[in-house]
Structures are given as structure tokens and as C-alpha cells.
Design an enzyme around this catalytic site. Structure first.
Site, short mmCIF file in Angstrom:
data_model
loop_
_atom_site.label_atom_id
_atom_site.label_comp_id
_atom_site.label_asym_id
_atom_site.label_seq_id
_atom_site.Cartn_x
_atom_site.Cartn_y
_atom_site.Cartn_z
N GLY A 1 6.91 5.76 7.64
CA GLY A 1 6.09 6.98 7.63
C GLY A 1 6.18 7.70 8.95
N SER A 2 5.14 8.40 9.31
CA SER A 2 5.19 9.26 10.50
C SER A 2 5.12 8.43 11.78
CB SER A 2 4.02 10.25 10.49
OG SER A 2 2.81 9.57 10.78
N THR A 3 5.67 8.99 12.85
CA THR A 3 5.64 8.32 14.16
C THR A 3 4.21 8.15 14.64
OG1 THR A 3 7.82 9.21 14.69
CG2 THR A 3 6.49 8.48 16.54
N ALA A 4 3.34 9.13 14.38
CA ALA A 4 1.94 9.05 14.83
C ALA A 4 1.23 7.87 14.18
CB ALA A 4 1.21 10.35 14.51
N THR A 5 1.41 7.70 12.85
CA THR A 5 0.77 6.58 12.16
C THR A 5 1.40 5.26 12.58
OG1 THR A 5 0.30 8.03 10.29
CG2 THR A 5 0.13 5.67 9.89
N GLY A 6 2.72 5.26 12.76
CA GLY A 6 3.42 4.06 13.22
C GLY A 6 2.89 3.56 14.55
N GLU B 1 9.78 2.12 10.50
CA GLU B 1 10.83 3.11 10.19
C GLU B 1 10.11 4.46 10.15
OE1 GLU B 1 12.48 5.71 8.52
OE2 GLU B 1 13.21 4.65 6.73
N GLU C 1 10.06 17.09 13.62
CA GLU C 1 10.45 16.83 12.23
C GLU C 1 9.67 17.75 11.29
OE1 GLU C 1 11.26 12.93 9.55
OE2 GLU C 1 9.31 12.99 10.55
N CYS D 1 13.46 11.09 5.88
CA CYS D 1 13.28 10.78 7.31
C CYS D 1 14.60 10.89 8.07
CB CYS D 1 12.69 9.39 7.47
SG CYS D 1 13.50 8.13 6.47
N LYS E 1 0.87 -1.18 0.00
CA LYS E 1 0.00 0.00 0.00
C LYS E 1 0.91 1.22 0.00
CE LYS E 1 -1.85 3.06 1.92
NZ LYS E 1 -1.84 4.52 1.55
#
Length: 474
Positions: free
Chosen positions: A238-243, A260, A393, A294, A185
């Protein structure tokens, strides 16, 4: 020369399929702000089909077609994909420059790396055959023990928009080499070239369902993929929030994840450097890929004794960076990927100014570019460690600067971050570089350079930059 975006569908079970809800997402060229095409928008219903196709691919012919076939068998497909990518390199690179805003020179290099990554994992797939049933020495002769290496199963791969095809390949190539079946995806911000990868897989005859590619929005396609009970592992960049959300949903099923995530990487410039060379690496480390990396070394720590002269040279470097349409010859900085990203980066800069920081250069749209999401390479000084610009970031062409007086202070400032992806150390004293490298809390440390990356070496971070490793044998 611009080219048209091919109209593609979702790639499920080796075939093109229209999304069940028939929705599509417009593709906007960030250099012109014009709609140049669209991509299909997958939803949970399409995820169901893709996961079922991947499961069938693993079990077909009792696994002999893929999962339990020899590594050499899978390597043939990986090499065929690499060859086709090389054959189509110019076309794919142009699509990626239009879709993501990256300079054409960079996308051409990226597509070379894509082919190289598939070749590398073809080699590792073959090497896997010799490692099967590798014996383990035991203290008792009565018992024998060996290790059997088997694919984990169906893997969900969620990739970002800054290296659209390359970072997808970082996930796809090792998954296929290991014998997994995968659902990719890609980010909805730049997924055109991932659909070209689907076309390549179709052309080389990759067995149906081994790789399925679903373009779509995160909440509508990424979330149901990450939480699907028949997906055995998720790898996300991707982003830390989504991770964090992906980790939470995977935890419900005790599902392994590789993450990552974000970064705010430091680059430490000691007083003994060659100033021009160090200034070039400092600029490259932050402004490559339009500042959207990143691992960008976006926190510059420079020794106080050389700070004034070093920053003077760095500003000159930045003023010589050609900001233009990605297709213009000599372009070194294109637009950021979207209007939302453009506004977010400018907000970071205005907040830094309101908090008392000084913009040494850049900080706004280049005067000669009236359209497109362009931002000049920006250097911000007079920064305190509590400022947003130092801690968060940006993911854009913005470098912030602090000075230090001792090695210990430099290390302390470098490590004072919630992130731990990359770091760089610049000094002629290699003993000092080695000492500092060991002290830095980062997954990747560059010595006298910034950002070189090779698929043979492991890649990943610590702290809120995630865990697990991509690339190499990892």
C-alpha cells in the site's frame, strides 16, 4: 452482464461470523457510482478472535494438522483452492470488475494468475520437504549442522485494491505453503473477491483458523492487526505513509515486516528503438490497470533526438485506448477505484498545469461518460524535476515526460526519486540495456518491456518503495 454481490460475513476460524459491532461498508461500483452491496466492517474485537483462531490452528494436534505437517499435505489444499478458483473464474472476475473498475479482460487474466500462484506455491510446499535438515558443511568433523525450515507463526497480511484477489494471493499462498496461519485484511476499497476466497477455503475444507479474512477499514481493522502482540510478522502492500506507520508499530515488538509501497518508476526510451513498439510499451506501462499500479512506469524519459516523433505516436496510441464501462467489449481503461481517488488524480493534473506543465492529451473526464470515476489517459510534458507530478505517486492514468541527451543524464534523472520499485529500459543495444540496468536504483528492471510479472521471480523495491521480497522462493 452485471451480477449481484453476495452478502458475506467475516471469515474467522473456518466459519462466517458477523462483526461484533455489526457495522458494514457500502460497495460502490466506480463505473456507475451506485451502491451495489456491502461488506462487513471488522474492528479490534474481531481481530482478537481471528488472531486467537490462527494461534489455535498452529497448535492443533501439536502442529500436526498444519504447521509441522508435511509440505505435501499443505500442497493438497493449495491445489484444491487453485482448482476451485479456476472453476469459479468467470464469476469471480465479474465481481472484481464491478468492485474495482478494472476491465473484465484484465480481471479474467488476474484470476488465471491467482490460480497459477496457488499452484506454484503448492509445488514449493512439496519441495520444502526435501530441503528439511539440509546439511551445512563445517570445517570440523566433530560437529554436525543442518537447517530446519519452520513457519514464522501467525502472519498479518494487508493487501491493496488495485489487484484485489491477486495481491492477496501473493501473500496468502506462500504463507500457507510455509505452514503459517494467516489473517488477511484486504483494502476496504475492493474486498469482495477476497470474501469469495474465504468461501473457496470453506468449500475445500481448509483447517479452521489457518486463513481468516477480515474486511474493514485500515484504522479499525488493519492497525490493530499490525500491532497485535500475537502476530509474528506483517506483510503490507500500500502507500508509503501507511507502511511507515505499520513499521513503527511493529518496531515496538521487534516484529519483522515486509513492505511493498509506492513507486514513481521511470521508463527510459533510447534513440535506437522501434518507435511504435516503444510507444505501445510506454502506454501499457502507465495505463494498464487504469493507471493504478505501484510499479507503473509513470516517468517517461525519452532521448531528445526522437522526442517529438515519439510523443506524437504515443499520443495517437493514447487516443485509441478505449475508455468505457469495464464490461464493454474492448474496454482497455475503466474508472479509477473511488470518488476520492478520482478527485486526487484530477488535483495532480491541475497542480501540474498551474506549475507550468503542458497537458499533451487527456487530463479530464471523457466526454461520452457522464457517470463513473473515469479519467482519460493523460500525458504531461514541459515538466521540471521539482514539480509535484514528477516527484509524487499519482496512482492514476497520468504519464509525465522529460527528455535527455546522454546515457548518464538518463540514469541520473531516473534515480532522482525517493522511490525505487520498478524501472524500464528500451533500446536495441542490449549491452547498453545491461549497463543501464545495473545503474538503476530499483528492485525490478524491465528490458524492452514494462510490467510483466511472474510469480516465479522476486518482487519488491528499495528506498521508500519498501523492503523484503514477495513471490518466488523469497
Amino acid at each position: 452482464m452485471a451480477i449481484s454481490i453476495p452478502s458475506r460475513q467475516l471469515f474467522i476460524d473456518g466459519e462466517w461470523r458477523e462483526p461484533i459491532k455489526k457495522n458494514r461498508i457500502p460497495v460502490i461500483n466506480p463505473a456507475t457510482e451506485e451502491i451495489i452491496g456491502d461488506v462487513p466492517a471488522a474492528t479490534a474485537e474481531d481481530v482478537e478472535l481471528a488472531v486467537a483462531a490462527a494461534r489455535r490452528a498452529l497448535k492443533r494436534n501439536k502442529g500436526e494438522d498444519w504447521a509441522s505437517a508435511s509440505g505435501a499435505h499443505r500442497a493438497k489444499y493449495l491445489r484444491a483452492i487453485a482448482a476451485k478458483i479456476t472453476e469459479r473464474k468467470d464469476h469471480i472476475a465479474r465481481l472484481e470488475a464491478m468492485d474495482s473498475g478494472k476491465p473484465l479482460d484484465e480481471t479474467l487474466w488476474d484470476i488465471d494468475d491467482v490460480a497459477g500462484c496457488f499452484e506454484y506455491y503448492a509445488d514449493l510446499a512439496e519441495a520444502l520437504d526435501a530441503k528439511q535438515k539440509s546439511p551445512i558443511t563445517l570445517p570440523m568433523d566433530t560437529f554436525k549442522c543442518h537447517v530446519l525450515r519452520q513457519p514464522i507463526g501467525v502472519v498479518g497480511l494487508i493487501s491493496p485494491w488495485n489487484y484485489p484477489l491477486l495481491m492477496a494471493t501473493w501473500k496468502v499462498a506462500p504463507a500457507l505453503a510455509a505452514g503459517c496461519a494467516a489473517i488477511l485484511k484486504p483494502s476496504e476499497m475492493a474486498s469482495v473477491t477476497c470474501l469469495e476466497l474465504a468461501d473457496v477455503c470453506k468449500e475445500v475444507g481448509l483447517p479452521p483458523g489457518v486463513l481468516n479474512i477480515l474486511t474493514g477499514l485500515g484504522p479499525e481493522a488493519g492497525a490493530p492487526l499490525a500491532s497485535h502482540p500475537d502476530v509474528d510478522k506483517v506483510a503490507f502492500t500500500g502507500s508509503t505513509a501507511t507502511g511507515s506507520k505499520i513499521m513503527s508499530s511493529a518496531a515496538q515488538m521487534v516484529k519483522p515486516v515486509t513492505l511493498e509501497l509506492g513507486g514513481k518508476s521511470p521508463i527510459i526510451v533510447f534513440e535506437d528503438v522501434e518507435l511504435d513498439k516503444a510507444a505501445e510499451w510506454a502506454a501499457f506501462g502507465c495505463f494498464w490497470t487504469n493507471g493504478q499500479i505501484c510499479s507503473a512506469t509513470s516517468r517517461l524519459l525519452v532521448h531528445e533526438s526522437i522526442a517529438a516523433e515519439f510523443l506524437d505516436r504515443l499520443v495517437k496510441w493514447c487516443k485509441n485506448i478505449k475508455v468505457s464501462d469495464p464490461f464493454e467489449e474492448g474496454c482497455r481503461l475503466g474508472p479509477v477505484v473511488s470518488k476520492g481517488q478520482y478527485e486526487k488524480v484530477l488535483k495532480f493534473i491541475s497542480t501540474a498545469k498551474s506549475e507550468g506543465a503542458t497537458v499533451l492529451c487527456g487530463g479530464s473526464r471523457p466526454e461520452h461518460l457522464k457517470k463513473g470515476y473515469f479519467i482519460e489517459p493523460t500525458i504531461i510534458s514541459d515538466v521540471s524535476t521539482s514539480m509535484q507530478i514528477w516527484r509524487e505517486e499519482v496512482f492514476g492514468p497520468v504519464l509525465c515526460v522529460k527528455t535527455f541527451s546522454s546515457d548518464d543524464e538518463a540514469i541520473e534523472l531516473a534515480n532522482d526519486s525517493q522511490y525505487g520499485l520498478g524501472a524500464a529500459v528500451l533500446s536495441k543495444n542490449l549491452e547498453r540495456c545491461e549497463k543501464v540496468t545495473k545503474e538503476l536504483q530499483a528492485g525490478i528492471v524491465w528490458v524492452n518491456c514494462s510490467q510483466p510479472c511472474f510469480c516465479q521471480a522476486p518482487w519488491g523495491g528499495s528506498k521508500r518503495s519498501g523492503f523484503g521480497r514477495e513471490l518466488g522462493e523469497w
